[in-house]
Design a protein around this motif. Structure first.
Motif, PDB file in Angstrom:
ATOM      1  N   LYS A 213       3.832  -6.197 -13.650  1.00  0.00           N
ATOM      2  CA  LYS A 213       5.261  -6.443 -13.239  1.00  0.00           C
ATOM      3  C   LYS A 213       5.380  -7.877 -12.364  1.00  0.00           C
ATOM      4  O   LYS A 213       6.047  -8.727 -12.130  1.00  0.00           O
ATOM      5  CB  LYS A 213       5.805  -5.448 -12.757  1.00  0.00           C
ATOM      6  N   GLY A 214       4.294  -7.562 -11.416  1.00  0.00           N
ATOM      7  CA  GLY A 214       4.190  -8.488 -10.346  1.00  0.00           C
ATOM      8  C   GLY A 214       3.805  -9.986 -10.827  1.00  0.00           C
ATOM      9  O   GLY A 214       4.465 -11.203 -10.546  1.00  0.00           O
TER      10      GLY A 214
ATOM     11  N   ARG B  56      -2.031  -7.526  -2.679  1.00  0.00           N
ATOM     12  CA  ARG B  56      -1.381  -6.996  -1.436  1.00  0.00           C
ATOM     13  C   ARG B  56      -0.602  -5.795  -1.958  1.00  0.00           C
ATOM     14  O   ARG B  56      -0.262  -4.911  -1.464  1.00  0.00           O
ATOM     15  CB  ARG B  56      -0.647  -8.017  -0.711  1.00  0.00           C
ATOM     16  N   ASP B  57       0.232  -6.093  -2.806  1.00  0.00           N
ATOM     17  CA  ASP B  57       1.319  -5.215  -3.387  1.00  0.00           C
ATOM     18  C   ASP B  57       0.627  -3.703  -3.893  1.00  0.00           C
ATOM     19  O   ASP B  57       1.084  -2.780  -3.542  1.00  0.00           O
ATOM     20  CB  ASP B  57       2.101  -5.475  -4.616  1.00  0.00           C
ATOM     21  N   LEU B  58      -0.502  -3.898  -4.409  1.00  0.00           N
ATOM     22  CA  LEU B  58      -1.247  -2.813  -4.849  1.00  0.00           C
ATOM     23  C   LEU B  58      -1.719  -1.895  -3.447  1.00  0.00           C
ATOM     24  O   LEU B  58      -1.748  -0.752  -3.403  1.00  0.00           O
ATOM     25  CB  LEU B  58      -2.428  -3.305  -5.759  1.00  0.00           C
ATOM     26  N   VAL B  59      -2.123  -2.626  -2.628  1.00  0.00           N
ATOM     27  CA  VAL B  59      -2.704  -2.218  -1.349  1.00  0.00           C
ATOM     28  C   VAL B  59      -1.418  -1.331  -0.566  1.00  0.00           C
ATOM     29  O   VAL B  59      -1.534  -0.202  -0.156  1.00  0.00           O
ATOM     30  CB  VAL B  59      -3.463  -2.862  -0.427  1.00  0.00           C
ATOM     31  N   MET B  60      -0.439  -2.031  -0.676  1.00  0.00           N
ATOM     32  CA  MET B  60       0.836  -1.350  -0.158  1.00  0.00           C
ATOM     33  C   MET B  60       1.441  -0.312  -0.757  1.00  0.00           C
ATOM     34  O   MET B  60       1.898   0.715   0.046  1.00  0.00           O
ATOM     35  CB  MET B  60       1.998  -2.544   0.091  1.00  0.00           C
ATOM     36  N   GLU B  61       1.118  -0.122  -1.734  1.00  0.00           N
ATOM     37  CA  GLU B  61       1.448   0.960  -3.108  1.00  0.00           C
ATOM     38  C   GLU B  61       0.699   2.113  -2.525  1.00  0.00           C
ATOM     39  O   GLU B  61       1.089   3.165  -2.539  1.00  0.00           O
ATOM     40  CB  GLU B  61       1.302   0.682  -4.336  1.00  0.00           C
TER      41      GLU B  61
END
Length: 395
Positions: A319-320, A332-337
């Motif tokens: 999606k990103g 980064r989004d995966l880590v934040m999730e």
């Protein structure tokens, strides 16, 4: 890996990244002749394991190896991976950062002219330490030496059965050399260890070597395909191997201490060198021939996979990429999730894009809608407007 209860604030950690920006005008070195491959040949992932004959039957192993080799030998390379990557690491809720990683998008340029690899060639690794940061940092610092110098890395002429076997042997030797080096280096505490997962790309060949519970996941048209097996004590084959060698599993931990059954280092838990030990550094291999359906590879430490499934991660990254086409932001989004899902570990992720974003599949923003402004008129204004309109009609 070892249980830890302390929770502190988050802290981002930097690493060395070697980026590759392909030259659009450069020639691509192809492998194979002009024969075509049936699409079904590409849908097979090979798993190789030498520790126990029970993990794979020899007939199945040989048959699958032949399928992959034939595919590589006869391929018309209509698809060539277009590699770019991004990564992100965060200390998470832990007190210390024990993760390390490396990403090299152009391995040939990084190693120099003495190595002859098909293009593209790339190397990635995630090293998730435990018992202190020393082991992971040591492996990260010396990874090129262990994998491409000391292990007699094979020179490639063509990707065939001989090369595939030599590549596995070389990677296995590199893992074991690194493990022995940790025992000999006095700067590394004997209670410090690290899991290790590496991924190599040569042309269309992707080979993953893993010892521990880091995980590599391939996205094939949005479907998550695991390219590694988590080596945890609860995994039946690993538990059986451990128990046969005199170890035991208690509350999901090897000998009641470690949450993995394979790792580099941890020499205070291993029997003397040359003696079979429940905790081993032997890697397990998965390999696949990449096709245009293969979109990206996720490599992450267990802090990611403790709180989300492989498919969840693939869907989030896909999606990103459709939204902004930036693997660094996706990492980064995966880590934040994972942090949002309350992981209790350090976090490291590498995203390796294997093809350019298909413009036809990109999510396009809807055209901006024209905003209409509404206003109200007084009775006097309405009368004036009516008189004006009637006067215009009479004229």
């Amino acid at each position: 890996m070892v249980a830890e209860a302390e929770v502190v604030c988050q802290q981002s950690v930097g690493v060395l990244d070697v980026k590759y920006f392909p030259n659009k005008g450069s020639n691509i070195h192809e492998i194979g002749d002009s024969d075509s491959i049936s699409p079904s040949s590409f849908d097979r992932v090979r798993v190789s394991e030498s520790v126990s004959a029970e993990l794979l039957t020899s007939k199945e192993d040989v048959k699958t190896a032949e399928i992959i080799s034939e595919a590589l030998e006869s391929a018309v390379l209509q698809f060539v991976p277009c590699i770019r990557s991004g990564s992100f690491a965060d200390i998470g809720p832990r007190r210390y950062m024990e993760d390390e990683h490396i990403r090299i998008d152009d391995l040939s340029s990084h190693l120099g002219s003495q190595y002859n690899f098909p293009k593209p060639s790339a190397f990635y690794g995630v090293f998730d330490g435990h018992g202190g940061p020393e082991a992971a940092a040591y492996i990260r610092k010396n990874v090129i030496k262990f994998f491409f110098e000391d292990a007699s890395f094979p020179q490639i002429s063509e990707v065939d059965n001989v090369f595939l076997q030599e590549l596995e042997n070389s990677l296995r030797k590199a893992f074991l050399l690194a493990d022995s080096a940790l025992a000999d280096d006095c700067s590394v505490n004997t209670s410090s260890g690290t899991t290790a997962l590496t991924a190599l790309i040569f042309g269309r060949l992707l080979m993953v070597a893993n010892a521990g519970d880091c995980r590599a996941v391939l996205s094939r048209k949005g479907e998550a395909i695991d390219m590694s097996q988590d080596h945890r004590p609860i995994y039946p084959l690993e538990r059986r191997r451990v128990e046969e060698l005199g170890g035991y599993v208690e509350d999901g931990y090897l000998n009641g201490v470690l949450s993995v059954t394979r790792a580099l280092g941890d020499w205070d838990m291993k029997l003397p060198r040359g003696t079979p030990s429940p905790l081993i550094a032997e890697p397990e291999f998965h390999q696949v021939v990449l096709t245009e359906d293969d979109e990206f590879l996720i490599i992450g430490c267990d802090g990611i996979w403790d709180v989300m499934s492989s498919q969840h991660a693939v869907s989030l990254v896909r999606k990103g990429l459709r939204r902004h086409d930036d693997p660094e932001k996706c990492a980064r989004d995966l880590v934040m999730e994972a942090l949002r899902l309350n992981t209790f570990d350090n976090l490291t992720v590498i995203i390796v894009c294997l093809s350019s974003l298909d413009n036809g599949e990109a999510e396009s923003s809807p055209p901006p809608q024209r905003k209409l402004r509404c206003c109200s008129l007084s009775a006097e204004a309405l009368c004036s407007l009516r008189s004006l309109l009637e006067g215009s009609a009479n004229n």
